[in-house]
Write an enzyme that holds these catalytic residues in place. Structure first.
Site, PDB file in Angstrom:
ATOM      1  N   LEU A   1       6.883   1.458   3.911  1.00 62.58           N
ATOM      2  CA  LEU A   1       7.824   2.299   2.653  1.00 62.58           C
ATOM      3  C   LEU A   1       8.353   3.791   3.247  1.00 62.58           C
ATOM      4  O   LEU A   1       9.763   3.411   2.298  1.00 62.58           O
ATOM      5  CB  LEU A   1       6.687   2.593   1.092  1.00 62.58           C
ATOM      6  CG  LEU A   1       6.352   0.645   0.354  1.00 62.58           C
ATOM      7  CD1 LEU A   1       5.595   1.653  -0.679  1.00 62.58           C
ATOM      8  CD2 LEU A   1       7.397   0.354   0.407  1.00 62.58           C
TER       9      LEU A   1
ATOM     10  N   HIS B   1      -2.162   6.733   7.901  1.00 63.47           N
ATOM     11  CA  HIS B   1      -1.716   6.891   6.947  1.00 63.47           C
ATOM     12  C   HIS B   1      -1.945   8.444   7.187  1.00 63.47           C
ATOM     13  O   HIS B   1      -1.569   9.718   7.317  1.00 63.47           O
ATOM     14  CB  HIS B   1      -0.842   7.033   5.850  1.00 63.47           C
ATOM     15  CG  HIS B   1       0.672   5.576   6.040  1.00 63.47           C
ATOM     16  ND1 HIS B   1       1.681   6.380   6.497  1.00 63.47           N
ATOM     17  CD2 HIS B   1       0.736   4.648   5.541  1.00 63.47           C
ATOM     18  CE1 HIS B   1       2.682   5.610   6.059  1.00 63.47           C
ATOM     19  NE2 HIS B   1       2.005   4.263   5.841  1.00 63.47           N
TER      20      HIS B   1
ATOM     21  N   GLU C   1      -2.911   2.214   5.760  1.00 63.88           N
ATOM     22  CA  GLU C   1      -3.304   3.244   5.001  1.00 63.88           C
ATOM     23  C   GLU C   1      -3.662   4.437   5.679  1.00 63.88           C
ATOM     24  O   GLU C   1      -3.453   5.657   5.609  1.00 63.88           O
ATOM     25  CB  GLU C   1      -3.678   2.603   3.800  1.00 63.88           C
ATOM     26  CG  GLU C   1      -2.912   1.754   2.562  1.00 63.88           C
ATOM     27  CD  GLU C   1      -0.955   1.902   2.808  1.00 63.88           C
ATOM     28  OE1 GLU C   1      -1.069   3.013   2.793  1.00 63.88           O
ATOM     29  OE2 GLU C   1       0.254   1.660   2.924  1.00 63.88           O
TER      30      GLU C   1
ATOM     31  N   GLN D   1       2.414  10.164   1.400  1.00 60.91           N
ATOM     32  CA  GLN D   1       4.423   9.310   1.524  1.00 60.91           C
ATOM     33  C   GLN D   1       4.534   9.620   0.019  1.00 60.91           C
ATOM     34  O   GLN D   1       6.658   9.351   0.147  1.00 60.91           O
ATOM     35  CB  GLN D   1       3.904   7.630   1.946  1.00 60.91           C
ATOM     36  CG  GLN D   1       3.347   6.743   2.662  1.00 60.91           C
ATOM     37  CD  GLN D   1       3.593   5.543   2.700  1.00 60.91           C
ATOM     38  OE1 GLN D   1       2.713   5.376   2.255  1.00 60.91           O
ATOM     39  NE2 GLN D   1       4.792   4.776   3.229  1.00 60.91           N
TER      40      GLN D   1
ATOM     41  N   GLY E   1       0.886  -1.019   0.157  1.00 65.69           N
ATOM     42  CA  GLY E   1       0.175  -0.489  -0.086  1.00 65.69           C
ATOM     43  C   GLY E   1       0.678   1.652   0.015  1.00 65.69           C
ATOM     44  O   GLY E   1       1.414   1.061   0.393  1.00 65.69           O
TER      45      GLY E   1
HETATM   46 CO    CO Z   1       3.070   3.267   5.491  1.00 65.41          CO
END
Ligand code: CO
Length: 181
Positions: free
Chosen positions: A96, A141, A138, A53, A48
């Site tokens: 990530l 985030h 997600e 990001q 994801g």
């Molecule tokens: Co993440």
């Protein structure tokens, strides 16, 4: 299409709640942006990716779920909300924005998420297991919450030396310079 650079832990945009996407933005910029987000996800082999990001203040995320032998399911979440949640599970997670760091995070085992899709149409997703975990990660985030924020204080303290070490490596990382696949 382009692979985008992924913001790493420590960059302020990851700690800020994202702004809701409006219909105008959806029509104009979204198709190209989504292509880039999925391309970035493919390039780094992630599950994801949230818009903040890649440095964009937008309440938007993509998820790619692959069941064995099936083609990957690509899901777009615009302005998603957690509608229902139940149960609990504790499984390993990575992010990530934290390459090389993994930790066991407690999550709801089942969730229902409401969002808009890439066409601006309302969707409802019922998920459990890996998919449920990815959705919660997600959605967090987009609220400016990262997975280590979900860890108990002592676990976070234990991870600190590793985080400091990894941060030095992250400074040199730029996914946008990766070769397209
Ligand atoms: Co993440």
């Amino acid at each position: 299409m382009a692979i985008r650079r992924i913001c790493k832990y420590g960059e302020k945009i990851l700690e800020k709640k994202t702004r809701k996407v409006n219909q105008k933005e959806l029509k104009k910029d979204l198709p190209d942006l989504l292509k880039d987000m999925f391309e970035t996800l493919d390039a780094v082999g992630g599950v994801g990716l949230a818009a903040n990001q890649i440095g964009l203040d937008l309440c938007l995320a993509v998820i790619k779920i692959k069941k064995e032998d099936e083609e990957a399911l690509r899901i777009v979440l615009v302005n998603p909300e957690l509608a229902e949640k139940s149960g609990s599970m504790t499984e390993e997670e990575g992010c990530l924005s934290f390459p090389g760091l993994f930790a066991r995070v407690k999550r709801f085992s089942k969730v229902k998420v409401r969002a808009l899709n890439e066409k601006g149409l309302p969707i409802e997703i019922n998920a459990e297991g890996l998919f449920s975990k990815a959705l919660q990660h997600e959605l967090d985030h987009l609220e400016g919450v990262v997975f280590i924020d979900r860890l108990p204080f002592l676990t976070r303290m234990k991870l600190k030396p590793l985080l400091i070490k990894l941060k030095r490596q992250w400074r040199k990382m730029d996914e946008s310079k990766m070769k397209e696949i």
